[in-house]
Design an enzyme around this catalytic site. Structure first.
Site, short mmCIF file in Angstrom:
data_model
loop_
_atom_site.label_atom_id
_atom_site.label_comp_id
_atom_site.label_asym_id
_atom_site.label_seq_id
_atom_site.Cartn_x
_atom_site.Cartn_y
_atom_site.Cartn_z
N GLU A 71 -20.64 23.69 -91.27
CA GLU A 71 -21.30 23.47 -92.56
C GLU A 71 -20.30 23.39 -93.70
O GLU A 71 -20.40 22.50 -94.56
CB GLU A 71 -22.30 24.61 -92.84
CG GLU A 71 -23.42 24.72 -91.82
CD GLU A 71 -23.12 25.69 -90.70
OE1 GLU A 71 -24.05 26.39 -90.26
OE2 GLU A 71 -21.95 25.75 -90.26
N CYS A 94 -24.92 30.66 -90.49
CA CYS A 94 -24.70 32.10 -90.42
C CYS A 94 -25.02 32.74 -91.78
O CYS A 94 -24.90 32.11 -92.83
CB CYS A 94 -23.28 32.43 -89.98
SG CYS A 94 -21.99 31.89 -91.13
N CYS A 103 -22.14 30.87 -94.17
CA CYS A 103 -22.38 29.46 -94.47
C CYS A 103 -23.63 29.28 -95.34
O CYS A 103 -23.70 28.34 -96.14
CB CYS A 103 -22.53 28.66 -93.18
SG CYS A 103 -20.99 28.50 -92.26
N ALA A 180 -18.46 18.60 -47.88
CA ALA A 180 -17.50 18.87 -48.95
C ALA A 180 -16.08 18.93 -48.43
O ALA A 180 -15.12 18.80 -49.20
CB ALA A 180 -17.83 20.17 -49.64
N ARG A 204 -13.93 19.74 -67.49
CA ARG A 204 -12.97 20.83 -67.66
C ARG A 204 -12.64 21.04 -69.14
O ARG A 204 -12.56 22.17 -69.63
CB ARG A 204 -11.69 20.54 -66.87
CG ARG A 204 -11.84 20.65 -65.37
CD ARG A 204 -10.51 20.37 -64.68
NE ARG A 204 -10.62 20.52 -63.22
CZ ARG A 204 -9.60 20.37 -62.38
NH1 ARG A 204 -8.40 20.04 -62.85
NH2 ARG A 204 -9.79 20.53 -61.08
N THR A 216 -11.08 28.23 -51.92
CA THR A 216 -10.63 26.94 -52.45
C THR A 216 -9.15 26.97 -52.78
O THR A 216 -8.43 25.98 -52.56
CB THR A 216 -11.45 26.59 -53.71
OG1 THR A 216 -12.82 26.45 -53.35
CG2 THR A 216 -10.97 25.29 -54.34
N ASP A 220 -7.08 24.14 -50.89
CA ASP A 220 -6.68 22.97 -51.68
C ASP A 220 -5.50 23.21 -52.61
O ASP A 220 -4.92 22.25 -53.10
CB ASP A 220 -7.87 22.48 -52.52
CG ASP A 220 -9.06 22.05 -51.67
OD1 ASP A 220 -8.85 21.73 -50.49
OD2 ASP A 220 -10.19 22.05 -52.20
N ARG A 227 -6.16 17.23 -67.24
CA ARG A 227 -5.15 16.17 -67.16
C ARG A 227 -5.70 14.90 -67.81
O ARG A 227 -5.92 13.87 -67.18
CB ARG A 227 -4.76 15.92 -65.70
CG ARG A 227 -4.10 17.14 -65.07
CD ARG A 227 -3.55 16.88 -63.68
NE ARG A 227 -4.60 16.65 -62.71
CZ ARG A 227 -5.28 17.61 -62.09
NH1 ARG A 227 -5.05 18.87 -62.40
NH2 ARG A 227 -6.20 17.33 -61.19
N GLU A 316 -15.72 25.41 -60.02
CA GLU A 316 -15.24 24.47 -59.00
C GLU A 316 -14.90 25.26 -57.74
O GLU A 316 -13.93 24.98 -57.05
CB GLU A 316 -14.04 23.69 -59.52
CG GLU A 316 -14.33 22.81 -60.72
CD GLU A 316 -13.22 21.83 -61.03
OE1 GLU A 316 -12.80 21.07 -60.13
OE2 GLU A 316 -12.75 21.84 -62.19
#
Length: 385
Positions: A71, A94, A103, A180, A204, A216, A220, A227, A316
């Site tokens: 605001e 607020c 605000c 998966a 992300r 995971t 992985d 990125r 994830e």
């Protein structure tokens, strides 16, 4: 007295309110606020637009770090043109003094004639007081415009102050036949194409934390960073669920703890030596209760994240964490990317049959979106409240 003088000096809006115009401007304010998702926690990411005589004269969104608020940014851009104008804002202004003045007071002092607000802020420090302050100052206030869209945009903030946990977006990828991953000794399965991968990077960037399980990490060794061009300095907190602190010190998340923050949740049985080793590598470690199966209690982990100011979590964590989040009613949005190519042999299912049944049950979830990312299909379900 000041409020009375401000009210007398207001210029009435040039034309009667137009519900369709109000909706379009509110959606623009909501979209503006969404740009800051992932950068403003623990504050909500709000959008605000000042309109005078049908022309936008000021725009603002919550600044990175949570302040200044939307605001005041919009009012600053509008300047003197704010007097008698309409302010569209995606969350109640607020009303409390914190690091900055409220605000609602800034809106009154700027001479705004009308405020269109999407929904009340459930934060106990506000909770209708902001709207009341504006009305008492003689400002016309209309609430509830595009409330559903605003609630979705502000869900992380809302759940943090009402349920003591962040909003959770669960992301999974699967082959056309629902896998998966391959078998235990198979190489990592690259399921989706570049367009889908780019969409995940955006997810992300809009999260305060990215959460995964130790399974995971072992399978992985993901980096879990954003990125995208121009966002090298924007990396959410990387969270690993690891009850026994078995994570390798050579894993990529641990090795890069000095470049992007890492938090590992462990259970009561984790050894002090393993904890000390991770801390020496710059990793934060927090102990929470384990569930009956010896895994990290997801509810307790999410509550701990909320206490750290986290409002939005992207999970994830793979099939096990995904199924557990759905079963516990903690996955607020489920996003599944499906490849057109089948795996064609036994592997690891992206979701258990029980988890898929919960998703398909409209007592629990509503199908919300189907779109395409290159040759892959993205389906989104949202939890019913």
């Amino acid at each position: 007295m000041t409020a009375t003088i401000a009210a007398l000096s207001r210029k009435e809006p040039a034309a009667p309110s137009d519900p369709d115009f109000d909706r379009r401007l509110m959606m623009a304010a909501i979209t503006l606020g969404q740009r800051g998702l992932g950068t403003t926690a623990p504050n909500p990411s709000v959008g605000a637009i000042v309109v005078r005589d049908g022309v936008v004269v000021g725009r603002g969104s919550t600044v990175r770090g949570g302040r200044p608020h939307a605001e005041t940014e919009a009012l600053c851009e509008a300047g003197e043109q704010a007097r008698g104008a309409t302010l569209y804002v995606s969350l109640e202004p607020c009303s409390h003094f914190g690091v900055t003045p409220p605000c609602a007071k800034a809106i009154i002092d700027a001479g705004i004639g009308r405020v269109v607000s999407a929904l009340d802020d459930p934060d106990s420090r506000v909770s209708g007081r902001g709207h009341r302050m504006l009305r008492e100052a003689g400002i016309e206030v209309l609430t509830g415009v595009c409330a559903d869209a605003a609630r979705l945009s502000n869900l992380g903030h809302i759940l943090r102050v009402t349920d003591g946990r962040p909003m959770v977006q669960l992301k999974l990828a699967e082959t056309a036949d629902g896998m998966a991953a391959g078998d235990v000794h198979d190489a990592r399965l690259m399921i989706t194409g570049q367009a889908a991968n780019n969409r995940v990077q955006i997810m992300r960037a809009m999260a305060d934390a990215i959460m995964t399980g130790i399974g995971t990490i072992r399978a992985d060794d993901p980096l879990l960073t954003v990125r995208l061009p121009g966002m090298a300095d924007h990396n959410p907190l990387r969270v690993v669920l690891d009850a026994l602190l078995s994570i390798s010190l050579r894993s990529r998340v641990v090795a890069t703890a000095g470049e992007a923050p890492v938090l590992v949740f462990c259970g009561p049985s984790a050894t002090p030596d393993a904890e000390a080793a991770l801390i020496s590598h710059g990793v934060q470690v927090e102990r929470v209760d384990a569930d009956r199966a010896g895994r990290i209690d997801l509810g307790k982990a999410l509550a701990a994240l909320a206490k750290r100011g986290i409002t939005r979590v992207l999970s994830e964590g793979g099939p096990k964490v995904g199924a557990n989040l759905i079963a516990a009613g903690l996955a607020d949005e489920v996003a599944i990317f499906s490849s057109p190519k089948p795996f064609g042999r036994p592997g690891t299912l992206a979701l258990t049959a029980d988890a898929r049944a919960i998703l398909a049950d409209q007592k629990h979830y509503n199908p919300a979106e189907i779109s395409h990312a290159g040759s892959d299909t993205l389906r989104i379900w949202r939890r019913k409240f």
